[in-house]
Write a protein that holds these residues in place. Structure first.
Motif, PDB file in Angstrom:
ATOM      1  N   GLU A   1     -20.686   0.365  -2.881  1.00 22.54           N
ATOM      2  CA  GLU A   1     -19.365   0.935  -2.577  1.00 22.54           C
ATOM      3  C   GLU A   1     -19.132   0.960  -1.077  1.00 22.54           C
ATOM      4  O   GLU A   1     -18.032   0.682  -0.589  1.00 22.54           O
ATOM      5  CB  GLU A   1     -19.292   2.354  -3.151  1.00 22.54           C
TER       6      GLU A   1
ATOM      7  N   ASN B   1     -16.222  -1.301   1.334  1.00 23.76           N
ATOM      8  CA  ASN B   1     -15.246  -0.709   2.255  1.00 23.76           C
ATOM      9  C   ASN B   1     -15.812  -0.599   3.672  1.00 23.76           C
ATOM     10  O   ASN B   1     -15.405   0.281   4.436  1.00 23.76           O
ATOM     11  CB  ASN B   1     -14.835   0.672   1.751  1.00 23.76           C
TER      12      ASN B   1
ATOM     13  N   GLU C   1       0.838  -1.195   0.000  1.00 22.34           N
ATOM     14  CA  GLU C   1       0.000   0.000   0.000  1.00 22.34           C
ATOM     15  C   GLU C   1       0.877   1.251   0.000  1.00 22.34           C
ATOM     16  O   GLU C   1       1.980   1.249   0.556  1.00 22.34           O
ATOM     17  CB  GLU C   1      -0.914   0.038   1.241  1.00 22.34           C
TER      18      GLU C   1
ATOM     19  N   THR D   1     -13.799  -0.030   6.880  1.00 22.02           N
ATOM     20  CA  THR D   1     -13.209   1.260   7.278  1.00 22.02           C
ATOM     21  C   THR D   1     -14.225   2.121   8.037  1.00 22.02           C
ATOM     22  O   THR D   1     -13.885   3.215   8.478  1.00 22.02           O
ATOM     23  CB  THR D   1     -12.731   2.046   6.046  1.00 22.02           C
ATOM     24  N   TYR D   2     -15.474   1.629   8.164  1.00 21.24           N
ATOM     25  CA  TYR D   2     -16.495   2.366   8.911  1.00 21.24           C
ATOM     26  C   TYR D   2     -16.293   2.134  10.410  1.00 21.24           C
ATOM     27  O   TYR D   2     -16.031   1.013  10.850  1.00 21.24           O
ATOM     28  CB  TYR D   2     -17.890   1.899   8.495  1.00 21.24           C
TER      29      TYR D   2
ATOM     30  N   THR E   1     -16.636   7.783  -5.528  1.00 20.03           N
ATOM     31  CA  THR E   1     -15.499   7.996  -4.645  1.00 20.03           C
ATOM     32  C   THR E   1     -15.932   7.918  -3.184  1.00 20.03           C
ATOM     33  O   THR E   1     -17.127   7.969  -2.855  1.00 20.03           O
ATOM     34  CB  THR E   1     -14.875   9.375  -4.900  1.00 20.03           C
ATOM     35  N   GLU E   2     -14.923   7.821  -2.344  1.00 22.14           N
ATOM     36  CA  GLU E   2     -15.178   7.819  -0.904  1.00 22.14           C
ATOM     37  C   GLU E   2     -15.893   9.103  -0.485  1.00 22.14           C
ATOM     38  O   GLU E   2     -16.805   9.080   0.350  1.00 22.14           O
ATOM     39  CB  GLU E   2     -13.837   7.691  -0.176  1.00 22.14           C
TER      40      GLU E   2
ATOM     41  N   ASN F   1     -16.597   7.522  11.523  1.00 22.85           N
ATOM     42  CA  ASN F   1     -15.467   7.641  10.586  1.00 22.85           C
ATOM     43  C   ASN F   1     -15.723   6.693   9.423  1.00 22.85           C
ATOM     44  O   ASN F   1     -16.312   5.621   9.598  1.00 22.85           O
ATOM     45  CB  ASN F   1     -14.139   7.243  11.238  1.00 22.85           C
ATOM     46  N   TYR F   2     -15.267   7.088   8.230  1.00 23.41           N
ATOM     47  CA  TYR F   2     -15.337   6.197   7.063  1.00 23.41           C
ATOM     48  C   TYR F   2     -14.122   6.467   6.204  1.00 23.41           C
ATOM     49  O   TYR F   2     -13.957   7.572   5.669  1.00 23.41           O
ATOM     50  CB  TYR F   2     -16.615   6.440   6.264  1.00 23.41           C
ATOM     51  N   GLY F   3     -13.268   5.476   6.083  1.00 23.13           N
ATOM     52  CA  GLY F   3     -12.048   5.645   5.305  1.00 23.13           C
ATOM     53  C   GLY F   3     -11.218   6.752   5.898  1.00 23.13           C
ATOM     54  O   GLY F   3     -10.925   6.764   7.101  1.00 23.13           O
ATOM     55  N   THR F   4     -10.832   7.716   5.087  1.00 28.43           N
ATOM     56  CA  THR F   4     -10.013   8.839   5.559  1.00 28.43           C
ATOM     57  C   THR F   4     -10.864   9.973   6.103  1.00 28.43           C
ATOM     58  O   THR F   4     -10.329  10.989   6.542  1.00 28.43           O
ATOM     59  CB  THR F   4      -9.149   9.377   4.399  1.00 28.43           C
ATOM     60  N   HIS F   5     -12.174   9.832   6.079  1.00 29.11           N
ATOM     61  CA  HIS F   5     -13.080  10.882   6.559  1.00 29.11           C
ATOM     62  C   HIS F   5     -13.423  10.610   8.022  1.00 29.11           C
ATOM     63  O   HIS F   5     -14.061   9.598   8.339  1.00 29.11           O
ATOM     64  CB  HIS F   5     -14.355  10.925   5.715  1.00 29.11           C
TER      65      HIS F   5
END
Length: 872
Positions: A814, A818, A223, A821-822, A762-763, A852-856
């Motif tokens: 989507e 993912n 990664e 990542t939540y 997208t995220e 939180n979700y991914g980078t958010h």
């Protein structure tokens, strides 16, 4: 010869015994015959026979013979890796060719006859790219010799030096390492060409070309390296993904040593500080506390080692807490030290607390109230003043206070409930006679309610009866225009008092005067009384305070031009207006201002807007319609109107129709190539909603936009490859060329080009969709926040909400992909965390899910939570 070329090395063969020369001069020399330039001695004189016989020298050596000799030879040159063809060509000289020939060809070679054409490989010209790798190259020299053209002879090009493959192999076999501080950004980790080059051997380093090297990315476990990888100290085994020349996506190892103090240690140090302190004044706003708590305030109490590692940008102040709740202004009303906690985030570590002492200093509200009640207050008002004119505000009170109490007094904290006299609220009637009144002020100050202090009111001036007598003795006059409205003739307090003496005028109270009506011969004044000029004897009927139905005389002078003159002037004028093509007939507004602005100043001044009324606009006796305005032209019409009692009047109106017509608008639309971006799985119905009139006209020229009528545009369908666009056409990221089929007014079945760019979801888009959803859930009275929070932990709840909302369904797949990542964080209610105490009664509350979700991180979406009395 360029410096980067190695001198040619000739492969020489041992010379064989010379043959007899075919060249006649050489042949003669071999026989020991002396050649004399004058042609004497042997009887040879430029080919003319002497008395001696001519010697037979044999056939001459031709250009073809020399070409054959060159073609049989083997040539070789040595060059460096990455030399250029232009410089290599310079090595192919007549000298190189000459040195490889034997016997008579060596002796007889003419350098001027040799012409180099090119170096060839397999019927093509040698290129720079052929010289990028080391090793021998089998090539040919293409040349001319004399009259013999397009000849070839063998050439071996020995390419020596370190090539790109060897450089890449050396890089890939080298162990690189670097060092970086904890919590650094990945952008600070710079892998330069110099960093790579320094670790290579001297030979490879010399051959290394910095311009050929570029880094793609640094990866860890497959990664891309992220800022989060650098938040803890220790070694990281990484890889450098790079390009070198034509060698793409190469990798070599990199050990990153992360050094320094990490966030967890810094948070522990902050939380262990016991002497955070600040000072505010009594009644200060809480913001005076919170504005002082920033990264600098926190950092200054830390040890030097922790202070050095502290990153001010990562400190996030949340709130100040006292007794498990948020600090508020009421906590700062009493002077005393407050023990509270600072709630904050640092980096990714959230909801931390450290101790804080707030020193509240100054005079408090109890001391101020006692000082107010100890003072003597007095004010003065005029006779017949309204009770509301006795205004007691914070500034009035403050002026009577002294020293530090006056400084601490806050006018905005003071409010009057009422002023009382003998236990009753002060009334207007209490102020109708002069003299002192003993009253009390009933007031609030801050949290101290229903306090009282004394007030002496001094009432001065002339009373109402004197004012009434003065009004009734005055002869009042006014002037109005013909056709004025009787209701517009209003007698104001200013009109009345301006005719009085200064003494009476000063005592006159506007609020006590109330105009009732104007009468003529015992009847209320009517509009018909004002249609002719002249003077009218009238009476003003009014009230003043408690004195009702008083009258005083009034002369009304009526002046101006009458209706007949106004109508004659209107009918003699020609009016003009301008409208855009395809305007509605209703858009042509004939107002009273439009009519009177064409009249002379006297008529205009007499014109009464209220008497003018338009019936219709006609063309050749018929009402003007929308169809009359669809082409550019000037139309002669008539305005049909009434003015007062004069009905069925007519005047001429010229209408100029201008602008761009519908066909021009359609032609402009059809010339455009429209573009639209959507996400995969967008429905055709959603796409159609985007293709509205604004989407169409926004790219048109300004004059076409101005003429564009949104109501005339109608989307019919979207066509791709001759068929209607389907939802299945929008399932993969790609560009598709389509056509918009539409109508514009009466012009139907038109098409224009539309390129749809279908992009991935997208995220950012998934998070945006979650945050727009209105989520629903229910719980039972006395369930805990923890029990309710369990619903949202896995992410399955969010998936279910996607399924229930068709407009967000395309984001569900989507999100599920993912879902790992939540992360559910908390439930918020009224800008604070939801508490168990909020769940004690049956009701519906609006709260927020923080996740939180991914980078958010720290995202919020709305949740309507129904709390039921019992489980259904």
């Amino acid at each position: 010869m360029a410096n980067n070329l190695i001198d040619s090395e000739l492969i020489l063969e041992e010379k064989k015994p010379k043959r007899l020369y075919k060249n006649w001069k050489l042949y003669a020399s071999a026989l020991g015959i002396i050649v004399i330039g004058t042609g004497t001695g042997l009887g040879i004189y430029y080919g003319i026979e002497s008395n001696n016989p001519v010697v037979d020298l044999g056939p001459a050596v031709t250009d073809q013979d020399f070409a054959d000799a060159i073609n049989e030879a083997n040539y070789a040159i040595t060059v460096k890796v990455r030399d250029v063809v232009a410089e290599v060509n310079k090595l192919i000289t007549p000298e190189l060719i000459h040195e490889q020939l034997l016997n008579e060809f060596y002796e007889g070679f003419n350098p001027d006859s040799f012409k180099f054409n090119r170096i060839a490989i397999d019927d093509r010209t040698l290129e720079d790219t052929d010289l990028l790798g080391s090793g021998p190259i089998d090539a040919q020299i293409d040349y001319n010799y004399g009259i013999i053209e397009n000849q070839t002879t063998k050439l071996t090009i020995n390419v020596v030096g370190v090539d790109d493959q060897q450089i890449v192999t050396a890089i890939n076999n080298t162990n690189y390492q670097t060092e970086i501080k904890v919590n650094s950004a990945t952008s600070e980790l710079s892998i330069t060409d110099e960093f790579i080059k320094t670790e290579l051997s001297e030979e490879v380093k010399t051959a290394f070309n910095p311009n050929s090297f570029s880094v793609n990315q640094i990866t860890v476990a497959g990664e891309k390296l992220k800022d989060n990888d650098l938040t803890t100290s220790g070694p990281i085994d990484a890889q450098i993904d790079y390009n070198y020349g034509s060698f793409k996506n190469q990798t070599t190892n990199l050990k990153i040593e992360v050094t320094g103090i990490d966030n967890k240690q810094i948070v522990a140090a902050i939380n262990s500080v016991n002497n955070y302190q600040l000072t505010v004044n009594v009644r200060d706003d809480v913001t005076k506390v919170t504005n002082q708590i920033d990264s600098k305030f926190i950092k200054e109490k830390l040890t030097d080692k922790i202070k050095t590692a502290f990153n001010a940008d990562w400190f996030g102040f949340n709130q100040v807490m006292i007794n498990d709740r948020k600090l508020n202004n009421d906590d700062l009303l009493v002077s005393a030290p407050l023990k509270v906690q600072i709630n904050y985030n640092y980096g990714g570590i959230t909801n931390q607390t450290t101790k804080l002492t707030i020193n509240v200093v100054g005079v408090d509200d109890q001391q101020i109230v006692e000082a107010i009640n100890d003072q003597k207050y007095q004010t003065e008002v005029k006779v017949n003043s309204a009770a509301s004119s006795v205004i007691i505000d914070g500034n009035f009170i403050k002026e009577k206070l002294t020293d530090e109490v006056k400084v601490a007094f806050i006018p905005n904290s003071f409010s009057v409930n009422q002023i009382t006299v003998a236990g009753e609220k002060l009334k207007d009637n209490d102020l109708t006679t002069s003299g002192p009144i003993d009253a009390q002020i009933d007031y609030n100050y801050g949290s101290f309610k229903n306090q009282t202090t004394n007030l002496k009111i001094e009432v001065t001036g002339i009373d109402n009866k004197q004012i009434i007598t003065a009004i009734n003795s005055v002869n009042y006059q006014t002037e109005v225009k013909v056709n004025s409205k009787a209701k517009d003739l209003i007698i104001t307090s200013d009109f009345i008092k301006n005719q009085l003496s200064n003494e009476i005028k000063t005592a006159f109270n506007d609020k006590l005067f109330n105009f009732n009506k104007i009468t003529v011969a015992g009847e209320i004044l009517k509009d018909n009384d004002l249609t002719t000029s002249g003077t009218i004897d009238a009476l003003i009927d009014y009230n003043y305070g408690s004195f009702k139905n008083q009258t005083t005389n009034l002369k009304i002078k009526v002046t101006g031009i009458d209706n007949k003159q106004i109508v004659t002037a209107i009918n003699g004028a020609t009016y003009q207006t301008e409208v855009k093509v395809s305007s509605a007939a209703s858009a042509i507004k004939i107002t009273s201002d439009f009519i009177k602005n064409q009249l002379n100043s006297d008529i205009k001044a007499a014109f009464n807007d209220n008497l003018f009324k338009v019936d219709s606009i006609t063309v050749n006796g018929k009402n003007l319609t929308d169809n009359d305005l669809i082409t550019v032209r000037t139309i002669e019409t008539q305005i049909n109107y009434n003015y007062g009692s004069m009905t069925n009047q007519k005047t001429k109106l010229m209408i100029k129709v201008t602008g761009v017509d519908s066909q021009q608008i359609v032609d402009a639309i059809n010339k455009e190539n429209y573009e639209l971006e959507v996400e995969v799985h967008t429905k055709v119905s959603e796409v159609k909603l985007l293709l509205d009139s604004n989407f169409i006209k926004q790219v048109l020229s300004e004059n076409i936009q101005d003429a564009f009528d949104d109501s005339l545009f109608k989307l019919n369908k979207i066509i791709v490859d001759g068929e209607n666009l389907e939802d299945s056409d929008l399932t993969d990221p790609k560009l598709i060329e389509t056509q918009i089929n539409y109508n514009y007014g009466t012009i139907v079945n038109q098409t224009t080009k539309l390129t749809i760019n279908i992009g991935p979801i997208t995220e950012d888009k998934v998070v945006e969709a979650i945050n727009k959803m209105q989520c629903d859930a229910w719980a039972v009275v006395d369930e805990t926040v923890e029990q309710i929070g369990n619903i949202f932990k896995s992410g399955d709840y969010i998936v279910g909400q996607f399924k229930h909302s068709t407009i967000y369904d395309k984001f569900r797949a989507e999100f599920e992909k993912n879902k790992g990542t939540y992360k559910f964080i908390r439930l918020m209610y009224q800008n604070r965390e939801l508490r168990d105490s909020d769940l004690k009664t049956a009701k519906t509350i609006d709260i927020k899910i923080v996740y939180n979700y991914g980078t958010h991180i720290n995202q919020e979406t709305n949740l309507k939570l129904e709390i039921k009395a019992s489980r259904p």
